[in-house]
Design an enzyme around this catalytic site. Structure first.
Site, short mmCIF file in Angstrom:
data_model
loop_
_atom_site.label_atom_id
_atom_site.label_comp_id
_atom_site.label_asym_id
_atom_site.label_seq_id
_atom_site.Cartn_x
_atom_site.Cartn_y
_atom_site.Cartn_z
CE LYS A 42 -2.19 -1.07 3.84
NZ LYS A 42 -1.72 -2.39 4.24
NE ARG A 117 -4.39 -1.16 9.90
CZ ARG A 117 -3.33 -0.66 9.24
NH1 ARG A 117 -3.37 0.51 8.70
NH2 ARG A 117 -2.24 -1.36 9.16
NE ARG A 154 7.22 -2.28 6.08
CZ ARG A 154 5.89 -2.22 6.12
NH1 ARG A 154 5.19 -2.11 5.03
NH2 ARG A 154 5.27 -2.30 7.29
NE ARG A 187 6.13 0.44 10.38
CZ ARG A 187 5.02 0.26 9.68
NH1 ARG A 187 4.87 0.83 8.51
NH2 ARG A 187 4.05 -0.49 10.15
NE ARG A 198 2.11 -4.39 11.36
CZ ARG A 198 3.23 -4.15 10.66
NH1 ARG A 198 4.41 -4.43 11.20
NH2 ARG A 198 3.17 -3.63 9.47
P1 ADP Z 1 0.97 -1.68 7.78
O1 ADP Z 1 -0.10 -1.38 6.80
O2 ADP Z 1 2.26 -2.08 7.19
O3 ADP Z 1 0.51 -2.62 8.85
P2 ADP Z 1 0.81 1.03 8.89
O4 ADP Z 1 1.99 1.91 8.84
O5 ADP Z 1 -0.33 1.35 7.97
O6 ADP Z 1 1.35 -0.43 8.64
O7 ADP Z 1 0.22 0.97 10.37
C1 ADP Z 1 1.03 0.71 11.47
C2 ADP Z 1 0.19 0.58 12.73
O8 ADP Z 1 -0.53 1.81 12.99
C3 ADP Z 1 -0.92 -0.49 12.68
O9 ADP Z 1 -0.43 -1.78 12.99
C4 ADP Z 1 -1.89 0.06 13.74
O10 ADP Z 1 -1.44 -0.21 15.04
C5 ADP Z 1 -1.82 1.56 13.54
N1 ADP Z 1 -2.86 2.03 12.59
C6 ADP Z 1 -2.63 2.52 11.34
N2 ADP Z 1 -3.80 2.83 10.74
C7 ADP Z 1 -4.78 2.49 11.62
C8 ADP Z 1 -6.20 2.55 11.58
N3 ADP Z 1 -6.85 3.01 10.51
N4 ADP Z 1 -6.89 2.13 12.67
C9 ADP Z 1 -6.25 1.67 13.74
N5 ADP Z 1 -4.93 1.59 13.85
C10 ADP Z 1 -4.18 1.98 12.81
#
Ligand code: ADP
Ligand code: ZN
Length: 244
Positions: A42, A117, A154, A187, A198
């Site tokens: 993404k 999400r 990553r 990260r 996750r």
């Molecule tokens: P990835 O898509 O690689 O899991 P992100 O950088 O999008 O990583 O998100 C990292 C973390 O941030 C998620 O595991 C979650 O804890 C939090 N997060 C991100 N977006 C949301 C969301 N829309 N709702 C709840 N938590 C979120």
């Protein structure tokens, strides 16, 4: 002859009028929702789609990381969830996202990366957008066994968030971001144990959104396995066709 010219000109003006009358529908802001499990790509594609389509890129993960880095109250609250691989509670996410989407760089539309999400987040977004925008949801498809390997190798830019990969997408200069020359790092939540959590959370909370957007007839699938350029052009073509 003069008479014919006048008739042709009038017909031309008439059709130009019709086309112009359609413009407001065409210029409704476009909201692209990029979906897919962690590691599906993404962030990688959102950065480039944003440049190509002239739409703002909104990554909730990046927004949280910015808040954590600055030590804001939101960052402090979000940190404990993120480091365990859990979702940040909806109430914190929604305020942050809608605050961001109300800024002036979002008037033409934006790309959502990592949001919504949960079903509750998707419903809040729908409520907020109503019929004022065109929405397209893209599901980036990838087999489960490829995800962990993509994530644990990553490297992400500290400055702009652009993801790289030690093997599949190595930076041109070691440790330096290809996009903005920022510093690359791993990260904290990109370890194998946190990634597994996750992925569990993704299956339980986020995967049901595929059905949600399919029911609304705005869902498109794009295969996210293969060369980055190939995936990107399929993604671009899908968005361009769907938003016509
Ligand atoms: P990835 O898509 O690689 O899991 P992100 O950088 O999008 O990583 O998100 C990292 C973390 O941030 C998620 O595991 C979650 O804890 C939090 N997060 C991100 N977006 C949301 C969301 N829309 N709702 C709840 N938590 C979120
Ligand atoms: Zn960068």
């Amino acid at each position: 002859m003069k008479k014919f010219l006048t008739i042709f000109t009038s017909i031309g003006v008439f059709f130009a009028g019709i086309l112009r009358a359609e413009e407001p529908v065409q210029s409704k802001p476009l909201v692209v929702i990029l979906m897919g499990p962690p590691g599906a790509g993404k962030g990688t594609h959102a950065v480039e789609l944003s440049k190509k389509l002239g739409l703002s890129h909104i990554s909730t993960g990046d927004l949280f990381r910015e808040n954590i880095q600055k030590g804001t109250p939101l960052g402090l609250k979000a940190k404990e969830f993120i480091e365990k691989g859990q979702l940040v509670p909806d109430s914190l996410v929604l305020d942050m996202v809608f605050d961001r989407t109300s800024r002036s760089d979002c008037v033409k539309g934006y790309i959502l990366d990592g949001f919504p999400r949960t079903i509750a987040q998707a419903e809040a977004l729908n409520h907020r957008l109503e019929n004022s925008t065109r929405q397209i949801a893209i599901n980036l498809q990838i087999a489960d066994n490829l995800l962990v390997e993509r994530i644990v190798n990553r490297l992400v830019c500290k400055k702009c968030g652009a993801p790289h990969h030690k093997i599949f997408l190595p930076p041109k200069v070691a440790g330096v971001c290809d996009q903005c020359s920022g510093e690359l790092h791993q990260r904290k939540d990109d370890t194998e144990a946190v990634v597994k959590e996750r992925l569990n959370v993704y299956r339980k909370e986020t995967q049901p959104l595929i059905q949600f957007y399919s029911d609304k007839n705005v869902l498109f699938h794009v295969n996210s396995v293969g060369k980055k350029e190939t995936v990107f052009s399929q993604l671009l073509e899908t968005i361009q066709k769907a938003s016509r």
